[in-house]
Design a protein around this motif. Sequence first.
Motif, mmCIF file in Angstrom:
data_model
loop_
_atom_site.group_PDB
_atom_site.id
_atom_site.type_symbol
_atom_site.label_atom_id
_atom_site.label_comp_id
_atom_site.label_asym_id
_atom_site.label_seq_id
_atom_site.Cartn_x
_atom_site.Cartn_y
_atom_site.Cartn_z
ATOM 1 N N ASP A 24 -4.892 -2.713 -1.670
ATOM 2 C CA ASP A 24 -5.782 -3.173 -0.688
ATOM 3 C C ASP A 24 -5.829 -4.990 -0.352
ATOM 4 O O ASP A 24 -5.800 -5.567 -1.286
ATOM 5 N N PRO A 75 -4.541 -1.920 4.013
ATOM 6 C CA PRO A 75 -5.992 -1.661 4.174
ATOM 7 C C PRO A 75 -6.959 -2.914 3.931
ATOM 8 O O PRO A 75 -6.684 -3.538 2.977
ATOM 9 N N ASP A 134 0.837 -1.355 0.007
ATOM 10 C CA ASP A 134 -0.125 -0.203 -0.028
ATOM 11 C C ASP A 134 0.677 1.372 0.043
ATOM 12 O O ASP A 134 0.288 2.375 -0.030
#
Length: 227
Positions: free
Chosen positions: A32, A55, A8
């Motif tokens: 992600d 995330p 990320d």
Amino acid sequence: MHILVIEDEAQLYSSIAEGLRLDGYEVDTCMDGNEGLDLCLTEPFDLILLDLNLPGMDGLSILQQLRAENSSTPVIILSARTQIQDKVEGLDLGANDYLTKPFHFEELEARIRSLTRRKFIQENICLTCGRISFDTKTRLAQIDHMPLSLTRKESSLLEYFLLHPDRVISPEELIEHIWDGSVNSFSNSIRVHISSLRKKLRAALGYDPIQNKIGEGYLLNADCCND
């Protein structure tokens, strides 16, 4: 070789992807965790580079679910976590290697070479078939010890054929392992690059060692290589 980078940090994943593409690898990226897991479970990658702090879903959860479905695809964890327990947990969950950030790109390249050689049971970085040789580190192809000028895509094709001699390889398999996700099975790109590679091999060898099996795919004939 088709590599997935799940990371990320935009600057880091961009530099990794750019460097690996220059090395001749095909690279897909995502930032992600949930998307990364979907890609891991649906696409046949040759190797996965996996960050832990993501995330959506953390890297260890991705690794755990991946290993429940797929025990063979090599995974290298890339993480800023330096504690020994983090490394132990990652390796125990099925990672093949653990590289602590920040790291030198050359070290990542070496670890990727080590894992891919191990996967294909290669004891040497140089792949050979008769008069043909290909150095997986320098990306140099040779015929009778004379350099053969190939494009990046032609080099990747030759490497894959040398890893799988005497086996029919379908266009779909080549796309999965040598092209990135932007190419589909209806693309004419694969025929163009294989045709160009075969012309160069034919000019250097005096014959074409790659056979077209109509309706099936392509085969590097090891017997022809030894002629």
